[in-house]
Scaffold this motif. Structure first.
Motif, PDB file in Angstrom:
ATOM      1  N   VAL A 185     -20.788 -58.633  83.591  1.00 54.05           N
ATOM      2  CA  VAL A 185     -21.906 -57.780  84.155  1.00 54.05           C
ATOM      3  C   VAL A 185     -22.574 -58.360  85.047  1.00 54.05           C
ATOM      4  O   VAL A 185     -23.074 -57.876  86.123  1.00 54.05           O
ATOM      5  N   ASN A 186     -23.249 -59.896  84.768  1.00 54.30           N
ATOM      6  CA  ASN A 186     -24.104 -60.382  85.561  1.00 54.30           C
ATOM      7  C   ASN A 186     -23.436 -60.980  87.088  1.00 54.30           C
ATOM      8  O   ASN A 186     -24.006 -60.934  88.218  1.00 54.30           O
ATOM      9  N   LEU A 187     -22.308 -61.142  87.039  1.00 53.59           N
ATOM     10  CA  LEU A 187     -21.459 -61.475  88.130  1.00 53.59           C
ATOM     11  C   LEU A 187     -21.285 -60.458  88.791  1.00 53.59           C
ATOM     12  O   LEU A 187     -21.582 -60.284  90.299  1.00 53.59           O
ATOM     13  N   ALA A 188     -21.128 -59.172  88.388  1.00 52.12           N
ATOM     14  CA  ALA A 188     -21.017 -58.011  89.190  1.00 52.12           C
ATOM     15  C   ALA A 188     -22.290 -57.686  90.079  1.00 52.12           C
ATOM     16  O   ALA A 188     -22.407 -57.194  91.267  1.00 52.12           O
ATOM     17  N   LYS A 189     -23.450 -57.873  89.078  1.00 52.32           N
ATOM     18  CA  LYS A 189     -24.791 -57.612  89.905  1.00 52.32           C
ATOM     19  C   LYS A 189     -24.967 -58.614  90.986  1.00 52.32           C
ATOM     20  O   LYS A 189     -25.326 -58.189  92.105  1.00 52.32           O
ATOM     21  N   GLN A 190     -24.660 -59.959  90.538  1.00 50.58           N
ATOM     22  CA  GLN A 190     -24.800 -60.870  91.479  1.00 50.58           C
ATOM     23  C   GLN A 190     -24.081 -60.627  92.921  1.00 50.58           C
ATOM     24  O   GLN A 190     -24.807 -60.987  94.100  1.00 50.58           O
ATOM     25  N   LEU A 191     -23.048 -60.407  92.760  1.00 46.52           N
ATOM     26  CA  LEU A 191     -22.197 -59.944  94.085  1.00 46.52           C
ATOM     27  C   LEU A 191     -22.770 -58.864  94.823  1.00 46.52           C
ATOM     28  O   LEU A 191     -22.822 -58.978  96.246  1.00 46.52           O
ATOM     29  N   ASN A 192     -23.139 -57.736  94.150  1.00 44.04           N
ATOM     30  CA  ASN A 192     -23.703 -56.564  94.844  1.00 44.04           C
ATOM     31  C   ASN A 192     -25.070 -57.084  95.488  1.00 44.04           C
ATOM     32  O   ASN A 192     -25.306 -56.588  96.391  1.00 44.04           O
ATOM     33  N   ILE A 193     -25.596 -58.053  94.895  1.00 42.26           N
ATOM     34  CA  ILE A 193     -27.147 -58.274  95.462  1.00 42.26           C
ATOM     35  C   ILE A 193     -26.669 -59.279  96.976  1.00 42.26           C
ATOM     36  O   ILE A 193     -27.249 -59.015  97.859  1.00 42.26           O
ATOM     37  N   LEU A 194     -25.617 -60.261  96.611  1.00 41.35           N
ATOM     38  CA  LEU A 194     -25.222 -61.026  97.788  1.00 41.35           C
ATOM     39  C   LEU A 194     -24.794 -59.958  98.980  1.00 41.35           C
ATOM     40  O   LEU A 194     -25.226 -60.254 100.339  1.00 41.35           O
ATOM     41  N   ILE A 195     -24.003 -59.011  98.624  1.00 44.93           N
ATOM     42  CA  ILE A 195     -23.611 -57.984  99.477  1.00 44.93           C
ATOM     43  C   ILE A 195     -24.746 -57.314 100.363  1.00 44.93           C
ATOM     44  O   ILE A 195     -24.703 -57.170 101.635  1.00 44.93           O
ATOM     45  N   THR A 196     -25.721 -56.896  99.674  1.00 45.34           N
ATOM     46  CA  THR A 196     -26.684 -56.279 100.132  1.00 45.34           C
ATOM     47  C   THR A 196     -27.651 -57.160 100.934  1.00 45.34           C
ATOM     48  O   THR A 196     -28.321 -56.670 101.907  1.00 45.34           O
ATOM     49  N   GLN A 197     -27.972 -58.355 100.703  1.00 46.57           N
ATOM     50  CA  GLN A 197     -28.572 -59.416 101.404  1.00 46.57           C
ATOM     51  C   GLN A 197     -28.194 -59.431 102.731  1.00 46.57           C
ATOM     52  O   GLN A 197     -28.604 -59.741 103.504  1.00 46.57           O
ATOM     53  N   MET A 198     -26.637 -58.972 103.020  1.00 46.86           N
ATOM     54  CA  MET A 198     -26.106 -59.111 104.326  1.00 46.86           C
ATOM     55  C   MET A 198     -26.633 -57.757 105.114  1.00 46.86           C
ATOM     56  O   MET A 198     -26.033 -57.830 106.409  1.00 46.86           O
ATOM     57  N   GLY A 199     -27.253 -56.893 104.494  1.00 48.19           N
ATOM     58  CA  GLY A 199     -27.489 -56.079 105.267  1.00 48.19           C
ATOM     59  C   GLY A 199     -26.743 -54.445 104.991  1.00 48.19           C
ATOM     60  O   GLY A 199     -26.847 -53.454 105.682  1.00 48.19           O
ATOM     61  N   TYR A 200     -25.726 -54.714 104.267  1.00 52.25           N
ATOM     62  CA  TYR A 200     -24.937 -53.693 103.667  1.00 52.25           C
ATOM     63  C   TYR A 200     -25.523 -52.728 102.779  1.00 52.25           C
ATOM     64  O   TYR A 200     -25.943 -53.224 101.646  1.00 52.25           O
ATOM     65  N   GLU A 201     -25.637 -51.359 102.940  1.00 56.90           N
ATOM     66  CA  GLU A 201     -26.208 -50.722 101.858  1.00 56.90           C
ATOM     67  C   GLU A 201     -25.578 -50.601 100.531  1.00 56.90           C
ATOM     68  O   GLU A 201     -24.263 -50.292 100.501  1.00 56.90           O
ATOM     69  N   LYS A 202     -26.314 -50.636  99.516  1.00 59.03           N
ATOM     70  CA  LYS A 202     -25.669 -50.730  98.287  1.00 59.03           C
ATOM     71  C   LYS A 202     -25.146 -49.272  97.887  1.00 59.03           C
ATOM     72  O   LYS A 202     -24.393 -49.033  96.922  1.00 59.03           O
ATOM     73  N   GLU A 203     -25.721 -48.143  98.522  1.00 56.15           N
ATOM     74  CA  GLU A 203     -25.047 -46.898  98.241  1.00 56.15           C
ATOM     75  C   GLU A 203     -23.935 -46.602  98.710  1.00 56.15           C
ATOM     76  O   GLU A 203     -23.178 -45.751  98.671  1.00 56.15           O
ATOM     77  N   LYS A 204     -23.377 -47.848  99.395  1.00 58.52           N
ATOM     78  CA  LYS A 204     -21.748 -47.597  99.800  1.00 58.52           C
ATOM     79  C   LYS A 204     -20.842 -48.648  99.266  1.00 58.52           C
ATOM     80  O   LYS A 204     -19.640 -48.550  99.660  1.00 58.52           O
ATOM     81  N   ILE A 205     -21.226 -49.265  98.154  1.00 56.23           N
ATOM     82  CA  ILE A 205     -20.586 -50.221  97.321  1.00 56.23           C
ATOM     83  C   ILE A 205     -19.830 -49.450  96.128  1.00 56.23           C
ATOM     84  O   ILE A 205     -20.399 -48.367  95.626  1.00 56.23           O
ATOM     85  N   VAL A 206     -18.521 -49.735  95.903  1.00 55.21           N
ATOM     86  CA  VAL A 206     -17.884 -49.305  94.863  1.00 55.21           C
ATOM     87  C   VAL A 206     -17.764 -50.645  94.011  1.00 55.21           C
ATOM     88  O   VAL A 206     -17.094 -51.517  94.580  1.00 55.21           O
ATOM     89  N   THR A 207     -17.938 -50.722  92.774  1.00 59.42           N
ATOM     90  CA  THR A 207     -17.981 -51.949  91.688  1.00 59.42           C
ATOM     91  C   THR A 207     -16.618 -51.935  91.076  1.00 59.42           C
ATOM     92  O   THR A 207     -16.138 -50.815  90.586  1.00 59.42           O
ATOM     93  N   ASP A 208     -15.555 -53.046  91.583  1.00 60.06           N
ATOM     94  CA  ASP A 208     -14.381 -53.184  90.683  1.00 60.06           C
ATOM     95  C   ASP A 208     -14.929 -54.255  89.658  1.00 60.06           C
ATOM     96  O   ASP A 208     -15.059 -55.415  89.744  1.00 60.06           O
ATOM     97  N   PRO A 209     -14.918 -53.621  88.407  1.00 63.49           N
ATOM     98  CA  PRO A 209     -15.358 -54.656  87.262  1.00 63.49           C
ATOM     99  C   PRO A 209     -14.258 -55.672  86.753  1.00 63.49           C
ATOM    100  O   PRO A 209     -14.501 -56.684  86.095  1.00 63.49           O
ATOM    101  N   MET A 210     -13.178 -55.496  87.255  1.00 68.50           N
ATOM    102  CA  MET A 210     -11.863 -56.614  86.974  1.00 68.50           C
ATOM    103  C   MET A 210     -11.307 -55.468  85.816  1.00 68.50           C
ATOM    104  O   MET A 210     -11.792 -55.506  85.071  1.00 68.50           O
TER     105      MET A 210
END
Lengths: 313, 449
Positions: A185-210
């Motif tokens: 769970v925490n790694l998934a959250k962390q990756l989403n944060i890193l991605i949004t920090q690059m300016g990518y909108e979180k509303e465009k992400i799809v999570t693959d939890p593995m």
């Protein structure tokens, strides 16, 4: 004591993500309640199944699923069209498997050409997947993003080791993004944060939890997904609110239950039914945990999953 | 309103007599508060304490046992909605449906299929536990004869008597002395008579109503008379209704302490499409059904359902483990490569799968590290050079393997030097970090040899 419907209310909502263009575009997510509990919330979009297609003939797939695509799987364009036109695919997931250095090591340019060819042949949304080799995927998916510009594809998978290049490419070409982390769970959250920090909108992400196959750790995927969804709804945590994807075909069609013959293991019953049922049961389990998009292989397993989804509406 | 452990403690004898199986009254009180124990375990509880604590000391979903002896199946006692909160307690029972209009040969075949359904999965013996006999004939004598046939062919299976006809139940019970079946069941029309029969036979009773309002009214009426061994059927037969109704029932029981719905649920997955039946049963397993009725238990179908049930009901706090051993993968010879990994079941399965995919026959040494993955076990000091060396030395591997080369996981490459010191004469080879690189690794190795 009269029965009172035990409703929960949630502050959060799963983001709604649209993939593809035109009248074949699909939306996933958007719900503000746990899976299918419309007595207390809205579930605007039902889970979608994408048919997996590879850029090389699936020689290492078990016989049962290989046979289902006999005559079409030698060429990704023919294969994708078959899924769309004859099997009623809602979406295609093109895995650029030959690009893996241990496989044919196909160049990013050649992979991009395959993407263009497949896109020219289909109107349903396209999910573009690398070969799960972090370094090579970064190059391959960058080229694929460019080739698919304007088609609003779902690109992946961006992982901790390679997300920067892939995020930048998806952003530049206007694609949606799969963010995959290792069953946590925490790694998934962390990756989403890193991605949004690059300016990518979180509303465009799809999570693959593995994902994991039934019998081979599905309970871990199941609980990680339930916890992600709880965080999105109950804690209104936007970094946990992307819809969830399960790429299950590649896990299911690698386990013994989808390969071992009945003569070797009489206790396990008929191979073909067992293998197909293994994929559909894996799918149903993860749909119960909140899956919004599944990538699957066998047409019969997909048919069952779709039937279940129709009954869940 | 649930009581705290301290509130419960005030009503206990405070003798710390240990007869309840816990070291102190306070420890027992804490278990009662967590709904993991029953006040019945305290022989000295006063009547006042019993009435006061009655509600709080019962699990929110009542335990129901179907059958007797070795084959008895206990369901219910669940406390949560999500398996990551706490382990789901009693795995759901699965039942094969038999029609009393089936031919004798078909009844025998179905009962035998249940009797021989046991399989081994990850070291657990698992099976289809129940037979549900459905009154399709409307003829009590025929129904009773079918029930009798089933008990002869499947003596250890628990029985569900699927009929609304009290005469049929009574006829069947004549063959079921001491067997404690589930009578399914009671409706608004026959409840009084059915309760009387169930009580006399020591059986449990399915309660059938259309929707949760009607179900609540009926269970309240039945429990008011003192009978509580109930199983609920709110009427859901479609996927959507199953998910919603079963969630409402579990939530009412565990979150709202709503007693009228604090019972296990029976779910009917029966469907003409076998894959759909498997799917509906899967929904029941994930979403709180305690008994699932199937029309067919072909081995391919029940294997997946048994696996899903095992997975969902696994304790999320305790990793699944496989036995420490030297496993043969493929048609191994004394000179085949030897690898080592840990006994976390997921690690084992993934490594095993990839070694199988490589088609290179290999020896896989699985070391007991209390079910941790390679890196976690190494970090916890359970997968160290000294412990690996001890395992290799004491395992008798040299009886089976003619060479002295050990392949270790890439994540513990750091151990290779120390291992060569502790295992004189051995060559330590560092394998790939991820299991998915094993096929290429093993093929290259085989080609080089």
């Amino acid at each position: 004591m009269a029965f009172v419907v035990p409703k929960d209310t949630y502050n959060g909502k799963v983001f709604e993500v649209e993939i593809g263009t035109g009248d074949k575009a699909v939306k996933i997510g958007g719900e503000n309640t746990l899976p299918f509990l419309t007595f207390e919330g809205a579930v605007p979009n039902m889970p979608v199944i994408a048919h997996e297609v590879q850029d090389v003939a699936p020689e290492d797939w078990p016989e049962t699923v290989q046979a289902a695509y006999k005559g079409v799987s030698g060429d990704p364009v023919t294969w994708a069209k078959h899924c769309q036109d004859n099997l009623g695919a809602q979406a295609i997931a093109l895995r650029l498997y030959s690009t893996h250095p241990d496989r044919q090591d196909t160049s990013p340019e050649a992979a991009a050409k395959t993407v263009s060819d497949v896109l020219a042949a289909i109107s349903v949304p396209l999910i573009i997947l690398g070969s799960n080799h972090a370094e090579k995927d970064a190059q391959v998916l960058r080229a694929a993003c460019e080739a698919a510009k304007g088609r609003n594809c779902l690109i992946g998978k961006a992982q901790e080791a390679n997300y920067k290049t892939i995020v930048a490419a998806a952003m530049a070409a206007g694609h949606k993004l799969i963010a995959m982390s290792d069953l946590d769970v925490n790694l998934a959250k962390q990756l989403n944060i890193l991605i949004t920090q690059m300016g990518y909108e979180k509303e465009k992400i799809v999570t693959d939890p593995m994902s994991s196959a039934l019998g081979y750790g599905i309970e871990y995927t199941y609980s990680v997904m339930e916890r992600i969804r709880s965080a999105a709804l109950m804690q209104n945590d936007g970094t946990m609110a992307p819809p969830m994807l399960n790429d299950i075909g590649m896990y299911v069609w690698k386990v013994k239950e989808t390969m071992a013959s009945e003569s070797d293991l009489p206790d396990w019953g008929a191979l073909e039914e067992r293998a197909i049922g293994w994929e559909s049961t894996t799918a149903v389990g993860l749909i119960m945990a909140g899956s919004n998009l599944l990538i699957m292989r066998h047409p019969k397993a997909i048919e069952t999953a779709k039937k279940v989804i129709a009954e869940l509406a | 309103m649930a009581l705290s452990g301290v509130e419960i403690f005030k009503h206990l004898p405070k003798t710390n007599c240990k007869k309840c199986g816990f070291p102190t009254c306070l420890a027992f009180a804490m278990k009662l508060a967590a709904k993991q124990a029953s006040l019945d375990s305290c022989p000295d509880a006063s009547e006042e304490a019993k009435s006061f604590l009655g509600a709080a000391s019962e699990p929110p979903v009542r335990a129901i046992t179907i059958g007797a002896g070795a084959g008895a199946v206990k369901v219910g006692e669940e406390t949560v909605l999500f398996r990551h909160e706490k382990k789901f307690v009693n795995p759901c029972g699965m039942a094969l449906q038999v029609m009393d209009t089936d031919s004798d040969a078909d009844i025998d075949a179905k009962a035998s299929a249940v009797a021989t359904s046991e399989i081994d999965r990850v070291g657990q013996r698992l099976r289809i536990e129940l037979v549900s006999v459905k009154d399709a004939s409307g003829d009590p004598a025929r129904f009773a004869a079918a029930v009798k046939r089933v008990t002869e062919k499947a003596p250890d299976a628990g029985l569900i008597l699927d009929t609304r006809n009290t005469a049929a139940v009574e006829a069947a019970l004549a063959h079921l002395a001491g067997k404690k079946p589930l009578i399914y069941g009671a409706t608004a029309d026959n409840a009084d008579a059915m309760v009387g029969i169930a009580k006399a036979a020591g059986a449990s009773l399915g309660v059938i109503a259309d929707g949760l309002d009607a179900l609540t009214a009926l269970t309240e009426k039945i429990t008011a008379g003192g009978f509580k061994d109930l199983v609920l059927d709110p009427g859901a037969r479609k996927a959507k209704d199953m998910v919603e109704q079963y969630t409402m029932i579990r939530r009412s029981a565990t979150k709202k302490s709503f007693k009228p719905l604090g019972f296990p649920v029976i779910s009917f997955a029966v469907n003409a499409d076998p894959y759909m039946e498997q799917a509906l049963a899967s929904i029941g397993i994930a979403k709180y059904a305690s008994i699932i009725v199937l029309s067919d238990i072909a081995k391919w179908k029940s294997l997946a359902l048994i696996a899903l049930r095992q997975n969902i009901y696994t304790d999320p706090q305790v990793p699944m483990q496989v036995k420490q051993d030297l496993y043969k993968v493929g048609d191994v010879k004394a000179e085949s490569p030897l690898m080592i990994t840990t006994n976390f079941s997921l690690t084992y399965f993934i490594v095993l799968g990839e070694v199988e995919n490589s088609k290179v026959p290999s020896w896989l040494a699985v070391m007991d590290v209390e079910g941790l993955s390679v890196l976690t076990a190494w970090a916890a000091g359970k997968f160290t050079a000294a412990k690996i060396a001890q395992f290799i030395t004491e395992s008798g591997i040299d009886q089976s393997v003619s060479h002295k080369e050990l392949i270790i996981p890439g994540y513990v490459a750091i151990l290779s030097g120390a291992l060569e010191e502790k295992l004189p004469g051995w060559k330590i080879t560092v394998g790939p970090r991820e299991a998915n690189a094993l096929p290429a690794f093993l093929k290259n190795k085989a080609a080089a040899a």
